[in-house]
Motif scaffolding. Structure first.
Motif, PDB file in Angstrom:
ATOM      1  N   PHE C 200     -22.634  21.177  66.922  1.00 59.29           N
ATOM      2  CA  PHE C 200     -23.627  21.876  67.646  1.00 59.29           C
ATOM      3  C   PHE C 200     -23.271  23.779  68.200  1.00 59.29           C
ATOM      4  O   PHE C 200     -22.097  23.748  68.348  1.00 59.29           O
ATOM      5  CB  PHE C 200     -24.910  21.568  68.087  1.00 59.29           C
ATOM      6  CG  PHE C 200     -25.194  20.490  68.181  1.00 59.29           C
ATOM      7  CD1 PHE C 200     -26.908  20.239  67.194  1.00 59.29           C
ATOM      8  CD2 PHE C 200     -24.693  19.515  68.291  1.00 59.29           C
ATOM      9  CE1 PHE C 200     -26.878  19.000  66.639  1.00 59.29           C
ATOM     10  CE2 PHE C 200     -25.173  18.401  68.308  1.00 59.29           C
ATOM     11  CZ  PHE C 200     -26.156  17.914  67.478  1.00 59.29           C
ATOM     12  N   VAL C 201     -23.379  24.918  67.473  1.00 54.23           N
ATOM     13  CA  VAL C 201     -24.029  26.249  68.144  1.00 54.23           C
ATOM     14  C   VAL C 201     -24.419  26.752  68.631  1.00 54.23           C
ATOM     15  O   VAL C 201     -24.206  26.796  69.840  1.00 54.23           O
ATOM     16  CB  VAL C 201     -23.265  27.252  67.101  1.00 54.23           C
ATOM     17  CG1 VAL C 201     -23.484  28.739  67.412  1.00 54.23           C
ATOM     18  CG2 VAL C 201     -22.758  26.966  65.958  1.00 54.23           C
TER      19      VAL C 201
ATOM     20  N   ALA D 207     -21.993  26.525  72.312  1.00 55.53           N
ATOM     21  CA  ALA D 207     -21.139  26.996  72.127  1.00 55.53           C
ATOM     22  C   ALA D 207     -20.189  28.271  72.348  1.00 55.53           C
ATOM     23  O   ALA D 207     -20.679  29.209  71.489  1.00 55.53           O
ATOM     24  CB  ALA D 207     -20.649  26.418  70.897  1.00 55.53           C
ATOM     25  N   PRO D 211     -17.639  24.788  68.263  1.00 52.92           N
ATOM     26  CA  PRO D 211     -19.185  24.086  68.806  1.00 52.92           C
ATOM     27  C   PRO D 211     -18.088  22.644  69.053  1.00 52.92           C
ATOM     28  O   PRO D 211     -17.646  22.166  68.836  1.00 52.92           O
ATOM     29  CB  PRO D 211     -18.758  24.127  67.037  1.00 52.92           C
ATOM     30  CG  PRO D 211     -18.940  25.313  65.720  1.00 52.92           C
ATOM     31  CD  PRO D 211     -17.079  25.546  66.801  1.00 52.92           C
ATOM     32  N   PHE D 212     -19.680  22.151  69.371  1.00 52.79           N
ATOM     33  CA  PHE D 212     -20.051  20.960  70.108  1.00 52.79           C
ATOM     34  C   PHE D 212     -20.224  19.906  69.302  1.00 52.79           C
ATOM     35  O   PHE D 212     -21.294  20.014  68.336  1.00 52.79           O
ATOM     36  CB  PHE D 212     -19.904  21.103  71.354  1.00 52.79           C
ATOM     37  CG  PHE D 212     -21.491  21.513  71.427  1.00 52.79           C
ATOM     38  CD1 PHE D 212     -21.797  22.868  71.512  1.00 52.79           C
ATOM     39  CD2 PHE D 212     -22.543  21.095  71.623  1.00 52.79           C
ATOM     40  CE1 PHE D 212     -23.363  23.449  71.411  1.00 52.79           C
ATOM     41  CE2 PHE D 212     -23.812  21.508  71.803  1.00 52.79           C
ATOM     42  CZ  PHE D 212     -23.950  21.976  72.062  1.00 52.79           C
ATOM     43  N   ASP D 213     -19.622  18.257  69.352  1.00 54.88           N
ATOM     44  CA  ASP D 213     -20.621  17.275  68.769  1.00 54.88           C
ATOM     45  C   ASP D 213     -21.308  16.770  68.975  1.00 54.88           C
ATOM     46  O   ASP D 213     -21.922  17.049  70.739  1.00 54.88           O
ATOM     47  CB  ASP D 213     -19.672  16.569  68.002  1.00 54.88           C
ATOM     48  CG  ASP D 213     -18.682  16.292  69.378  1.00 54.88           C
ATOM     49  OD1 ASP D 213     -19.250  15.744  70.144  1.00 54.88           O
ATOM     50  OD2 ASP D 213     -17.333  15.138  68.952  1.00 54.88           O
TER      51      ASP D 213
END
Lengths: 244, 244, 244, 244, 244, 244
Positions: C200-201, D207, D211-213
């Protein structure tokens, strides 16, 4: 047929060109075309806008505005509204282009002249009076620049003279130099800017009511060229007076 | 002599007029004059500006703008700068005046049509393409208004058709429909707006370099009238297609 | 259950990505998500804003706008109103942040890319279409910069790909890629920006009516990740075509 | 692992909610989250904006601003620059949406409440402190409106409570309620607005670096929901004090 | 005769001067004159505006503003309206001039101090409270600048102290330090700025109703000078406290 | 001691008041104080601003501006910059207040007079010349309103006369009516507005360098009152001329 103020169709209103109206500006002219009065000041400064730096060439630009009560009904100040209207922008651009048509940028050197044309009283033809007066203010500023060593005494930044007049068709009759009362009734309205040798710098004709045909266009152009010739003579007479 | 793109001096660029480009607007046209592409939408609403209320008459106005990268170098957005430039104002006013020249306000009733002309890609002649396309969008909006009972089926708010083209003198040669590459080199630049019957709505000629004389003016006017005649035919062909 | 336009809840609208739409921009894409059409241009220039000079790093920014008649009812131009609305600002910032998430500033060098996303026709999801299309325009601009020696041929300023989609809950049902008709009825509306590898951004979810619980949030995230995967594939397919 | 200020990762900063801070406003709260201090005033007036007249429904809106020296470096005043920045717009809109999520417009009647959230001192989390404090000011304004017969004593315009907190990942660790020093280093930053019953009104995750998961997203959401529960308790305690 | 709040005609409201109110600013004071509360922050930076560069002299300027709900009725934000009102401009200029009256620019060196005076709650006399508080914030900023080597430890940029108070004639009686309730009824309103040694920096008297005669002017000046003497003592007491 | 232009310390510059300067305005005056020239027009209209409707009372307001080249160095147009500066605002407000001091709103009825004071040439004292001239323009507009039945022939909206002058201390000597050359050197500068019967409407004294003491203030007030007495006589003489 005579007009509401007794003029012939091909007759200008009384024109006056008063030089050195302001003590501060390098050139300043109060020009009147009948009851239309415009104060034109020319401000000369060394240097040019950033996009022109290092070119060795100068710049001439103009700003036009009306005092709020120059007209019959008071208009809002553009400074108070926080933006300039389309008409003001358009006329400022027209005046700038007209004067630049007789400028040799190289001869002007990296100097800038700003022409401010403020309408003190409006009665039709404010933009044409402004151009006609601004030319004289510009000529005085050029002389000032020569005397003050902004440019060399032999430089000739002015390549010619420029004057302007409005023409229009009112009640089917082509007329020269419309007063406001005529302007609001005109079917066609045209502003013509000419050089002193009778060539065109700008021709802006607009059908306010009916579209106009080629014959009408030709009649208007003929009137305008004659009017500009007279205005050029008035400019030259004003500039010929000994003391600016 | 042939031009940089192979055209004859009196030849238009390829013209396309694509109707119903947008699903929302009452009339919408993507017009192209060569690589110049303008999206023209006509928005019809009931009611008129406050100063016109109760007159029984309608109003037509226009707004012109360029996308920031319609040109070779990106321009700042006028919305970001917080004000509209002089050129934008001037062209918006020209488009509005040109379309109002063929409007019968009484027949339009108290309805307003706003023409938005947004230049998607610029290659010279954006204002003339805008006028030519906007007329077709306006015609479609008028039909829509008849079908949706804003105006009576028998009302004829359009009193004629209107189209526009640029002409100019490049290297001493009068040319029709200047592309950008020609426009920047033109000594004289003129925009002419004509009705379908060959009369003039607007004539705006400007000397970019040397002033122009009467013979040059005549040559340009002749080219422009012929160009407008062709554009009028293209408008009629587009409007004759069965389904808008 | 099928949607008003016959789609399944987890189905995107037809997506098209047309490259090289404009002859001037270094990258340009006309992207459509159903009836939503956005023109995305990437303008690459040497140099960076003042606050970043001498850092050796580049910059990427975006501006979003809607044509006045992109929507069903004409909106005022922000340039005419003299200021940009909150929604426009917010979306411009979102697009910029999304693209910067896949940029290696060092590899970009002291160059700037501006992404202009102009909505030509709106039918829901304009910001997600803009991000999806802008990525492709940016990729083309990067290639152009390599060919034109703004950056070295071996530089890889793009660290990944980015795409975006809207999801929402309408009538209690989680749906992918809302059209305008669905968007106005949504109880919850969420925009999700993902990288090509599924991370995710940005996640921006808003309860328009009732607050949403964790189960609903999970359902929406799942739909969005799948949608972005499909959009990533469409971007890759467009970029794989031989001739930009 | 302890944080720079000695907090645990899941610990809020000290929170204070001081009611009736201003003698003029119908509701006013000075809220602090550590060194972040926001003055929230609620102004209740009879009547609604024009577009809502006659609907029988009320309106709630918000404006957020920072004093120029609320931050470490003085910022220009937006009133002096003549326009509001994107960040200000975005936060004002977020606060307004968050509060409207717990408003029953019918029960509010045709009355308007404006929440002004002015940051007197900033140290991270200004928007979440603003939402949390503005809710209490709004609750006081609603009580005032009941006492002053703007709405009936039995009307319940508030359908729930709302609070907000920031969370983020710093050095790989999910943290609750970031101070400025943590915020600038965060790889991911998320603002979460919850109702008192633990559902979501807004989820905005960005982010900043990588980017984050999904696992990171889940950890952040869990922290945020717990933080909002504590803030809800603080709001209730403040409102339970006898004298507003 | 006693006043609505029990004061004698020549009595100030309770005055408090709370230093170091903000953790960020180089000097910060929350000043109150009764219910009027103004947050004054002093921001010191190296360098001066462009027109003063190379002079070896510093600069001090001020900006005044009111929070929207500082007053009984909410006012529009000037940032939202996009321009600053005349009253705001006028007071900002007055505060700046008043503080510059006790500044030795040479001793300040090429440093700038900006005083931000934000009215948190208004009850008459906001400009005089602002000047009185801003002086103390400025003094603290000067000390900070000495400790942080912006200026030499021996430099004395402050040549004196400055304080201000309002006076007015209400119901024929000259009163000191008008509260809002008195201010709206005053026939004459005067703001007086004095140095600590009892000389005048500014005297601004305005007849709100009847013009005032010389005897009334003398009575007001006497009241004001005494009030400023008391305010000067309060400033000195605040600055004498050990730790800012 | 004589001044640079040969005047005594207590001597006004030559004052001229030319009525009926403009053909459009209901009252218009070109006033000069030496080389300072201000065009004052009074525009009378029926009706009042919205906040005053139904009160049975009129309104008088003023706007002050300078032509760009009224001064020695050209200033930017405030319309072009898009906002009005603090000095302009401040002076406009001063002129409005000064004239309202001699207006009986009831006798004026629900009519509005706007005074536009445009400085055509500046040489110090522009605001005091503006007030002095605007009073005469206002008196003419009141007469016009009586003749044109905006107000009854017996109504006396003017309760007195008003005039203004600047005074200052230059080189330790109190002087009347400062020219620009004196103004820039003044240690103290004061503008005083008096009614015809010698009472004060406004007293605005500012220490430009050293603060001033009570004796200096008294000397300046004495000079100013005498100056205003002379200006009142000049106003009366101008108004006594037969034909406006």
């Amino acid at each position: 047929m005579s007009r509401f103020d007794g003029r012939r169709p091909d007759q200008l209103r009384p024109v006056t060109i008063e030089r050195s109206w302001s003590k501060h500006a390098e050139g300043s002219v109060l020009v009147s075309f009948g009851d239309t009065k415009v104060l034109c000041t020319a401000s000369a400064t060394q240097g040019v806008p950033r996009w022109r730096k290092g070119s060795g060439e100068g710049w001439v630009t103009a700003e036009y505005a009306m005092l709020p009560r120059a007209t019959n009904t008071r208009g809002d100040r553009e400074s108070v509204r926080g933006k300039i209207g389309g008409r003001t922008h358009e006329i400022s651009r027209l005046i700038g282009r007209s004067l630049r048509a007789v400028i040799d940028y190289k001869a002007l050197g990296e100097n800038t002249v700003v022409l401010d044309c403020d309408v003190l009283q409006a009665d039709g033809g404010t933009r044409t009076a402004a151009i006609t007066g601004a030319y004289v203010a510009l000529a005085d500023a050029v002389t000032w620049m020569q005397h003050n060593h902004f440019i060399k005494a032999k430089s000739r930044p002015l390549t010619g003279t420029v004057a302007a007049v409005s023409v229009g068709i009112v009640g089917g009759v082509p007329l020269l130099d419309l007063a406001y009362e005529e302007d609001v009734k005109a079917e066609t309205d045209m502003n013509v800017v000419c050089t002193g040798d009778g060539r065109f710098v700008e021709v802006q004709g607009t059908a306010e009511g009916q579209p106009f045909d080629r014959a009408e266009l030709d009649a208007l152009l003929a009137l305008a060229v004659n009017g500009c010739t007279e205005l050029t003579a008035a400019q030259q007479a004003a500039l010929a007076a000994t003391e600016a």
